[in-house]
Design an enzyme around this catalytic site. Structure first.
Site, PDB file in Angstrom:
ATOM      1  N   ALA A  66      -1.559   2.910  -6.173  1.00  0.00           N
ATOM      2  CA  ALA A  66      -0.570   2.900  -7.247  1.00  0.00           C
ATOM      3  C   ALA A  66       0.461   1.822  -6.881  1.00  0.00           C
ATOM      4  O   ALA A  66       0.634   1.490  -5.699  1.00  0.00           O
ATOM      5  CB  ALA A  66       0.076   4.265  -7.364  1.00  0.00           C
ATOM      6  N   GLY A 111      -4.180   5.484  -4.690  1.00  0.00           N
ATOM      7  CA  GLY A 111      -4.711   5.657  -6.040  1.00  0.00           C
ATOM      8  C   GLY A 111      -5.989   4.861  -6.275  1.00  0.00           C
ATOM      9  O   GLY A 111      -6.788   5.214  -7.145  1.00  0.00           O
ATOM     10  N   GLU A 114      -8.654   7.050  -4.949  1.00  0.00           N
ATOM     11  CA  GLU A 114      -8.745   8.182  -5.885  1.00  0.00           C
ATOM     12  C   GLU A 114      -9.506   7.777  -7.149  1.00  0.00           C
ATOM     13  O   GLU A 114     -10.262   8.571  -7.716  1.00  0.00           O
ATOM     14  CB  GLU A 114      -7.337   8.695  -6.190  1.00  0.00           C
ATOM     15  CG  GLU A 114      -6.718   9.351  -4.952  1.00  0.00           C
ATOM     16  CD  GLU A 114      -5.260   9.746  -5.116  1.00  0.00           C
ATOM     17  OE1 GLU A 114      -4.441   8.833  -5.371  1.00  0.00           O
ATOM     18  OE2 GLU A 114      -4.947  10.937  -5.001  1.00  0.00           O
ATOM     19  N   GLU A 134      -0.923   7.498   1.684  1.00  0.00           N
ATOM     20  CA  GLU A 134       0.318   7.924   1.021  1.00  0.00           C
ATOM     21  C   GLU A 134       1.351   8.499   1.985  1.00  0.00           C
ATOM     22  O   GLU A 134       2.548   8.263   1.826  1.00  0.00           O
ATOM     23  CB  GLU A 134       0.005   8.963  -0.071  1.00  0.00           C
ATOM     24  CG  GLU A 134      -0.555   8.365  -1.352  1.00  0.00           C
ATOM     25  CD  GLU A 134      -2.069   8.285  -1.372  1.00  0.00           C
ATOM     26  OE1 GLU A 134      -2.702   8.309  -0.290  1.00  0.00           O
ATOM     27  OE2 GLU A 134      -2.636   8.189  -2.475  1.00  0.00           O
TER      28      GLU A 134
HETATM   29  N1  CO8 Z   1       1.625  -1.697  -4.939  1.00  0.00           N
HETATM   30  C1  CO8 Z   1       2.319  -2.810  -5.270  1.00  0.00           C
HETATM   31  N2  CO8 Z   1       2.064  -4.030  -4.735  1.00  0.00           N
HETATM   32  C2  CO8 Z   1       1.077  -4.106  -3.822  1.00  0.00           C
HETATM   33  C3  CO8 Z   1       0.313  -2.990  -3.445  1.00  0.00           C
HETATM   34  C4  CO8 Z   1       0.625  -1.740  -4.050  1.00  0.00           C
HETATM   35  N3  CO8 Z   1      -0.069  -0.617  -3.778  1.00  0.00           N
HETATM   36  N4  CO8 Z   1      -0.576  -3.378  -2.519  1.00  0.00           N
HETATM   37  C5  CO8 Z   1      -0.397  -4.692  -2.332  1.00  0.00           C
HETATM   38  N5  CO8 Z   1       0.597  -5.147  -3.124  1.00  0.00           N
HETATM   39  C6  CO8 Z   1       1.105  -6.514  -3.228  1.00  0.00           C
HETATM   40  C7  CO8 Z   1       1.936  -6.895  -2.034  1.00  0.00           C
HETATM   41  O1  CO8 Z   1       3.254  -6.415  -2.172  1.00  0.00           O
HETATM   42  C8  CO8 Z   1       1.829  -8.399  -2.066  1.00  0.00           C
HETATM   43  O2  CO8 Z   1       2.716  -8.875  -3.047  1.00  0.00           O
HETATM   44  P1  CO8 Z   1       3.604 -10.219  -2.720  1.00  0.00           P
HETATM   45  O3  CO8 Z   1       2.571 -11.313  -2.577  1.00  0.00           O
HETATM   46  O4  CO8 Z   1       4.458 -10.364  -3.949  1.00  0.00           O
HETATM   47  O5  CO8 Z   1       4.331  -9.941  -1.472  1.00  0.00           O
HETATM   48  C9  CO8 Z   1       0.426  -8.632  -2.581  1.00  0.00           C
HETATM   49  O6  CO8 Z   1       0.012  -7.418  -3.202  1.00  0.00           O
HETATM   50  C10 CO8 Z   1      -0.578  -8.947  -1.490  1.00  0.00           C
HETATM   51  O7  CO8 Z   1      -0.489  -7.927  -0.520  1.00  0.00           O
HETATM   52  P2  CO8 Z   1      -0.189  -8.196   1.041  1.00  0.00           P
HETATM   53  O8  CO8 Z   1       0.538  -9.498   1.198  1.00  0.00           O
HETATM   54  O9  CO8 Z   1       0.444  -6.970   1.589  1.00  0.00           O
HETATM   55  O10 CO8 Z   1      -1.680  -8.389   1.563  1.00  0.00           O
HETATM   56  P3  CO8 Z   1      -2.209  -8.068   3.027  1.00  0.00           P
HETATM   57  O11 CO8 Z   1      -3.588  -8.622   3.087  1.00  0.00           O
HETATM   58  O12 CO8 Z   1      -1.228  -8.526   4.058  1.00  0.00           O
HETATM   59  O13 CO8 Z   1      -2.276  -6.471   3.112  1.00  0.00           O
HETATM   60  C11 CO8 Z   1      -2.796  -4.263   2.301  1.00  0.00           C
HETATM   61  C12 CO8 Z   1      -3.153  -5.766   2.276  1.00  0.00           C
HETATM   62  C13 CO8 Z   1      -3.075  -3.705   3.695  1.00  0.00           C
HETATM   63  C14 CO8 Z   1      -3.691  -3.584   1.284  1.00  0.00           C
HETATM   64  C15 CO8 Z   1      -1.299  -4.092   1.949  1.00  0.00           C
HETATM   65  O14 CO8 Z   1      -1.016  -4.817   0.763  1.00  0.00           O
HETATM   66  C16 CO8 Z   1      -0.905  -2.667   1.721  1.00  0.00           C
HETATM   67  O15 CO8 Z   1      -0.730  -1.918   2.663  1.00  0.00           O
HETATM   68  N6  CO8 Z   1      -0.744  -2.262   0.420  1.00  0.00           N
HETATM   69  C17 CO8 Z   1      -0.290  -0.933   0.093  1.00  0.00           C
HETATM   70  C18 CO8 Z   1      -1.406   0.072   0.280  1.00  0.00           C
HETATM   71  C19 CO8 Z   1      -0.910   1.463  -0.023  1.00  0.00           C
HETATM   72  O16 CO8 Z   1      -0.083   2.016   0.666  1.00  0.00           O
HETATM   73  N7  CO8 Z   1      -1.464   2.076  -1.101  1.00  0.00           N
HETATM   74  C20 CO8 Z   1      -1.092   3.390  -1.506  1.00  0.00           C
HETATM   75  C21 CO8 Z   1       0.002   3.340  -2.518  1.00  0.00           C
HETATM   76  S1  CO8 Z   1       0.620   4.952  -2.948  1.00  0.00           S
HETATM   77  C22 CO8 Z   1      -0.501   5.555  -4.022  1.00  0.00           C
HETATM   78  O17 CO8 Z   1      -1.482   4.942  -4.326  1.00  0.00           O
HETATM   79  C23 CO8 Z   1      -0.198   6.910  -4.574  1.00  0.00           C
HETATM   80  C24 CO8 Z   1      -1.190   7.359  -5.662  1.00  0.00           C
HETATM   81  C25 CO8 Z   1      -0.750   8.642  -6.318  1.00  0.00           C
HETATM   82  C26 CO8 Z   1       0.515   8.426  -7.110  1.00  0.00           C
HETATM   83  C27 CO8 Z   1       1.060   9.721  -7.580  1.00  0.00           C
HETATM   84  C28 CO8 Z   1       2.101   9.539  -8.662  1.00  0.00           C
HETATM   85  C29 CO8 Z   1       3.502   9.785  -8.253  1.00  0.00           C
END
Ligand code: CO8
Length: 260
Positions: A66, A111, A114, A134
């Site tokens: 998400a 997400g 999921e 999460e």
């Molecule tokens: N949300 C928003 N932006 C994201 C997300 C995300 N989940 N994942 C990556 N991005 C963005 C980064 O911020 C970055 O943006 P920018 O270039 O503007 O800085 C761009 O994508 C590229 O990402 P990275 O530079 O971080 O790329 P890396 O190769 O260094 O890392 C990762 C890749 C490991 C995947 C890293 O991006 C990461 O850890 N992302 C987040 C993963 C995460 O924690 N996902 C879970 C999110 S919570 C969730 O899904 C809850 C679901 C249920 C919701 C319930 C409702 C309330």
């Protein structure tokens, strides 16, 4: 409806649906969820589509979760509405009367995993990473992960993955039965599309009723599930596909199913 965050292609009975926000690794925000809900409603009704493949745009991610930036300032009511909308999407994918197959082409986190879990089954590229991180953000899975993951891989594996916020490789995910096979990234989509095309060549109603029997049976007692199966099985004998499939067998030719 023109989509801002999705790409949709259709060929030979197979729809390829692509979450298209590669700059944020295809993260799911409210608008993406709305578009996915719309797309799956339409694909369910589209008689030219007999199987759906879901994947993410770009080379890095299926869906990296998400959208964290969008969620960061949510209050409780907004979080509940967002979780409910995500769960509505996951339930819809389960109800779509054709198989939905995930091609996990990179990160499937939160997400994103999921979403893959809501599909009927999944394949992955060998560089894919799957997890529910999460708790590392101070939250917990909210799009069905705590319910669907233990049903698929068992309670202990699900608990360990969720409590640790652990991310696993595609090979480990395969050893758990979380993905069916692992392919080099450049082959993944072709392999999944070929699988979808094989399914699309089978009787649509039989596949749809089988999907429903498996899916709803998981929420029923064995006796209820057996009864549901028998009724679904029998109902197919009122279809043209059953007549065509069996006549073609007797006549030693390939069946030409119409989905009627
Ligand atoms: N949300 C928003 N932006 C994201 C997300 C995300 N989940 N994942 C990556 N991005 C963005 C980064 O911020 C970055 O943006 P920018 O270039 O503007 O800085 C761009 O994508 C590229 O990402 P990275 O530079 O971080 O790329 P890396 O190769 O260094 O890392 C990762 C890749 C490991 C995947 C890293 O991006 C990461 O850890 N992302 C987040 C993963 C995460 O924690 N996902 C879970 C999110 S919570 C969730 O899904 C809850 C679901 C249920 C919701 C319930 C409702 C309330």
């Amino acid at each position: 409806m023109p989509y801002q965050n999705l790409l949709l292609e259709k060929k030979d009975g197979v729809a390829l649906l692509i979450v298209n926000r590669p700059k944020v690794l295809n993260a799911l925000n409210d608008e993406v969820l709305d578009e996915l809900l719309h797309a799956f409603e339409v694909l369910d009704l589209d008689r030219t589509v007999r199987a759906v493949v879901l994947t993410g745009a770009g080379e890095k991610a299926f869906v990296a979760g998400a959208d964290i930036a969008a969620m960061a300032d949510y209050n409780v009511e907004q979080a509940l509405a967002f979780a409910k909308k995500g769960q509505q999407l996951m339930a819809l994918i389960g109800r779509v009367r054709k198989p939905v197959i995930a091609a996990v082409n990179g990160f499937a986190l939160g997400g994103g995993l999921e979403l893959a879990l809501a599909c009927d089954f999944a394949y992955a590229s060998d560089n894919a990473k799957l997890g529910l991180p999460e708790v590392t953000l101070g939250i917990m899975p909210g799009f069905g992960g705590t319910q669907n993951l233990p049903r698929l891989v068992g309670r202990s594996r699900a608990n360990e993955l969720i409590f640790m916020g652990k991310v696993v490789t595609a090979a480990e995910a395969k050893s758990w039965g979380l993905v069916m096979a692992v392919y080099p990234p450049e082959r993944l989509l072709d392999e999944v599309l070929a699988t979808a095309a094989k399914i699309a060549g089978n009787g649509l109603i039989g596949v749809a009723r089988a999907k429903d029997a498996v899916k709803s049976g998981l929420d029923m007692s064995l006796a209820e599930g057996m009864n549901h199966e028998a009724i679904s099985f029998a109902s197919l004998f009122a279809s043209q596909d059953q007549k065509e499939g069996m006549t073609a067998f007797v006549e030693k030719r390939k069946p030409a199913f119409t989905g009627a």
